[in-house]
Design a protein around this motif. Structure first.
Motif, PDB file in Angstrom:
ATOM      1  N   VAL A 173       0.860  -1.184   0.136  1.00  0.00           N
ATOM      2  CA  VAL A 173      -0.119   0.094   0.097  1.00  0.00           C
ATOM      3  C   VAL A 173       0.958   1.344  -0.059  1.00  0.00           C
ATOM      4  O   VAL A 173       0.675   2.233  -0.673  1.00  0.00           O
ATOM      5  N   VAL A 174       1.774   1.337   0.860  1.00  0.00           N
ATOM      6  CA  VAL A 174       2.718   2.421   0.893  1.00  0.00           C
ATOM      7  C   VAL A 174       3.500   2.693  -0.140  1.00  0.00           C
ATOM      8  O   VAL A 174       3.688   3.523  -0.866  1.00  0.00           O
ATOM      9  N   THR A 175       4.057   1.515  -1.035  1.00  0.00           N
ATOM     10  CA  THR A 175       4.922   1.374  -2.195  1.00  0.00           C
ATOM     11  C   THR A 175       3.949   2.145  -3.333  1.00  0.00           C
ATOM     12  O   THR A 175       4.159   2.823  -4.022  1.00  0.00           O
ATOM     13  N   PHE A 176       2.709   1.535  -3.213  1.00  0.00           N
ATOM     14  CA  PHE A 176       1.675   2.032  -4.451  1.00  0.00           C
ATOM     15  C   PHE A 176       1.413   3.575  -4.421  1.00  0.00           C
ATOM     16  O   PHE A 176       1.547   4.268  -5.256  1.00  0.00           O
ATOM     17  N   LEU A 177       1.089   4.030  -3.248  1.00  0.00           N
ATOM     18  CA  LEU A 177       0.856   5.585  -3.086  1.00  0.00           C
ATOM     19  C   LEU A 177       2.110   6.331  -3.365  1.00  0.00           C
ATOM     20  O   LEU A 177       1.857   7.252  -3.865  1.00  0.00           O
ATOM     21  N   ASP A 178       3.324   6.075  -2.904  1.00  0.00           N
ATOM     22  CA  ASP A 178       4.454   6.510  -3.150  1.00  0.00           C
ATOM     23  C   ASP A 178       4.685   6.708  -4.674  1.00  0.00           C
ATOM     24  O   ASP A 178       5.327   7.559  -5.249  1.00  0.00           O
ATOM     25  N   LEU A 179       4.751   5.341  -5.223  1.00  0.00           N
ATOM     26  CA  LEU A 179       4.402   5.677  -6.826  1.00  0.00           C
ATOM     27  C   LEU A 179       3.653   6.506  -7.640  1.00  0.00           C
ATOM     28  O   LEU A 179       4.103   7.115  -8.489  1.00  0.00           O
ATOM     29  N   LEU A 180       2.195   6.277  -6.909  1.00  0.00           N
ATOM     30  CA  LEU A 180       1.414   7.149  -7.559  1.00  0.00           C
ATOM     31  C   LEU A 180       1.507   8.585  -7.534  1.00  0.00           C
ATOM     32  O   LEU A 180       1.382   9.190  -8.476  1.00  0.00           O
ATOM     33  N   ARG A 181       2.027   9.019  -6.307  1.00  0.00           N
ATOM     34  CA  ARG A 181       2.414  10.450  -6.351  1.00  0.00           C
ATOM     35  C   ARG A 181       3.287  10.905  -7.362  1.00  0.00           C
ATOM     36  O   ARG A 181       3.286  12.278  -7.811  1.00  0.00           O
ATOM     37  N   TYR A 182       4.185  10.145  -7.652  1.00  0.00           N
ATOM     38  CA  TYR A 182       5.332  10.584  -8.387  1.00  0.00           C
ATOM     39  C   TYR A 182       4.693  10.685 -10.091  1.00  0.00           C
ATOM     40  O   TYR A 182       4.824  11.530 -10.669  1.00  0.00           O
ATOM     41  N   LEU A 183       4.030   9.663 -10.216  1.00  0.00           N
ATOM     42  CA  LEU A 183       3.258   9.595 -11.604  1.00  0.00           C
ATOM     43  C   LEU A 183       2.351  10.585 -11.697  1.00  0.00           C
ATOM     44  O   LEU A 183       2.313  11.447 -13.044  1.00  0.00           O
ATOM     45  N   ASN A 184       1.415  10.573 -10.786  1.00  0.00           N
ATOM     46  CA  ASN A 184       0.722  11.867 -10.635  1.00  0.00           C
ATOM     47  C   ASN A 184       1.026  13.194 -10.858  1.00  0.00           C
ATOM     48  O   ASN A 184       0.490  14.226 -11.695  1.00  0.00           O
ATOM     49  N   GLY A 185       2.124  13.277 -10.070  1.00  0.00           N
ATOM     50  CA  GLY A 185       2.841  14.590 -10.025  1.00  0.00           C
ATOM     51  C   GLY A 185       3.402  15.122 -11.516  1.00  0.00           C
ATOM     52  O   GLY A 185       3.099  16.229 -12.139  1.00  0.00           O
ATOM     53  N   ALA A 186       4.149  14.231 -12.126  1.00  0.00           N
ATOM     54  CA  ALA A 186       4.596  14.318 -13.375  1.00  0.00           C
ATOM     55  C   ALA A 186       3.446  14.574 -14.580  1.00  0.00           C
ATOM     56  O   ALA A 186       3.605  15.575 -15.328  1.00  0.00           O
ATOM     57  N   GLN A 187       2.199  13.783 -14.414  1.00  0.00           N
ATOM     58  CA  GLN A 187       1.312  13.967 -15.533  1.00  0.00           C
ATOM     59  C   GLN A 187       0.664  15.234 -15.128  1.00  0.00           C
ATOM     60  O   GLN A 187       0.165  15.964 -16.335  1.00  0.00           O
ATOM     61  N   VAL A 188       0.430  15.662 -13.967  1.00  0.00           N
ATOM     62  CA  VAL A 188      -0.187  17.090 -13.648  1.00  0.00           C
ATOM     63  C   VAL A 188       0.626  18.094 -14.257  1.00  0.00           C
ATOM     64  O   VAL A 188       0.101  18.859 -14.837  1.00  0.00           O
ATOM     65  N   GLY A 189       1.728  18.067 -13.863  1.00  0.00           N
ATOM     66  CA  GLY A 189       2.670  18.915 -14.367  1.00  0.00           C
ATOM     67  C   GLY A 189       2.823  19.311 -15.997  1.00  0.00           C
ATOM     68  O   GLY A 189       2.706  20.121 -16.674  1.00  0.00           O
ATOM     69  N   LYS A 190       2.829  17.997 -16.569  1.00  0.00           N
ATOM     70  CA  LYS A 190       2.805  17.996 -18.065  1.00  0.00           C
ATOM     71  C   LYS A 190       1.639  18.643 -18.600  1.00  0.00           C
ATOM     72  O   LYS A 190       1.546  19.336 -19.466  1.00  0.00           O
ATOM     73  N   THR A 191       0.371  18.283 -17.843  1.00  0.00           N
ATOM     74  CA  THR A 191      -0.982  18.731 -18.427  1.00  0.00           C
ATOM     75  C   THR A 191      -1.095  20.362 -18.238  1.00  0.00           C
ATOM     76  O   THR A 191      -1.441  21.115 -18.965  1.00  0.00           O
TER      77      THR A 191
END
Length: 336
Positions: free
Chosen positions: A140-158
């Motif tokens: 769960v911790v691993t998933f959330l940490d990876l999710l916030r990296y992916l989400n941050g990068a994609q939000v920044g790109k958008t």
């Protein structure tokens, strides 16, 4: 020999906006250590990064041992490793001796340190108590940490794509659709960089100012004042966060208050997540001294996961509202 001062460190190495954990619990110590290190040693940023990795490894060993004294030592070592991790970037900016490869090393060591310490903490507690819940928390911790990296990068790109297209609309140019995956590489070009900084090219007929950039530069202003100041200069004012501002009128005041202290509004980001998992949670082992048998490690980690998920959801919601205002702003700029 150059003699750096604390004021030099603050002016040349502090980020304009940072996590509250860094602003209040790391920078005051890291800045003073940077002054001493920069003036008295020839230590390089990569050597400091390596030192942070060594402390992180020591923290993981302590966590794996499981008992409360080792958890406290592990938490302190993890925090000190993060202080060193902040120092390497500050030394690089202060002395100008950073490197592209050093940035990669820093990033990779950060991830290894967190995942290694997190797994050591949870596996160590499972081995000590036999509670399977500790093992279930690891993915769960691993998933959330990876999710916030992916989400941050994609939000920044958008967001960068929206800025590029808004500038194009103001200048009467045609840009590819944001959802076209084959055109995403254009976001890294000069126009994207200009959009990110809010500056138009020298030969542009229309200069566009993004309200969010004005507010970032002037945290004492509210949205209306930012609009007025930008309009006075004869520029085209663009605000894709009007919907969010209307729904949460209190947010602007909170944002301005936080920015005056360099604290970003994203109050539970990846930094706080890591610190709560690997510092606050193990430090709660001290509670067992006052209340025998008390175990707050799991509740703290669960609450940390919930807080990170909530803030990531808020970021996505804010982006969704921004995309709606984006369509309105594009139409307005093309008409005007």
């Amino acid at each position: 020999m150059t003699s750096f001062t604390l004021a030099d460190v603050r002016e040349r190495t502090y980020k304009r906006r940072d996590a509250w954990w860094t602003v209040f619990l790391v920078d005051p110590l890291a800045a003073r250590l940077v002054v001493w290190t920069a003036n008295r040693t020839s230590i390089t940023p990569n050597q400091i990064t390596f030192g942070a990795g060594v402390l992180g490894a020591g923290s993981a060993v302590c966590f794996a041992l499981g008992e409360w004294p080792w958890l406290v030592v592990g938490a302190l070592l993890f925090h000190l490793s993060f202080v060193l991790d902040c120092m390497d970037g500050k030394i690089a900016r202060l002395k100008g001796n950073g490197s592209v490869f050093g940035s990669w090393v820093d990033f990779v060591f950060d991830r290894i340190r967190f995942f290694g310490c997190m797994l050591a903490l949870l596996i160590g507690q499972w081995a000590l108590t036999g509670e399977v819940l500790f093992l279930l928390l690891a993915p769960v911790v691993t998933f959330l940490d990876l999710l916030r990296y992916l989400n941050g990068a994609q939000v920044g790109k958008t967001r960068q794509t929206m800025r590029t297209q808004l500038r194009a609309a103001a200048e009467g140019r045609v840009q590819p659709a944001a959802e076209d995956p084959e055109n995403t590489e254009t976001e890294a070009g000069p126009e994207a960089e200009q959009a990110a900084g809010g500056e138009a090219p020298d030969d542009a007929g229309t200069r566009v100012v993004f309200v969010e950039e004005v507010l970032r530069e002037n945290p004492d202003l509210d949205h209306e004042q930012a609009h007025a100041r930008s309009a006075e200069s004869g520029t085209r004012v663009v605000d894709v966060h009007q919907g969010f501002t209307r729904k949460f009128s209190w947010y602007g005041r909170l944002r301005s208050t936080l920015l005056r202290s360099r604290v970003r509004p994203h109050l539970f980001s990846g930094i706080e997540f890591e610190m709560f998992v690997c510092v606050v949670a193990p430090l709660t082992a001290l509670a067992s001294l006052a209340v025998p048998g008390a175990d707050l490690v799991v509740p703290v980690i669960v609450l940390s996961c919930a807080a990170l998920a909530a803030f990531e959801a808020l970021i996505v919601y804010k982006l969704w509202l921004a995309t709606r205002d984006f369509a309105v702003e594009v139409a307005r700029l093309r008409e005007g």
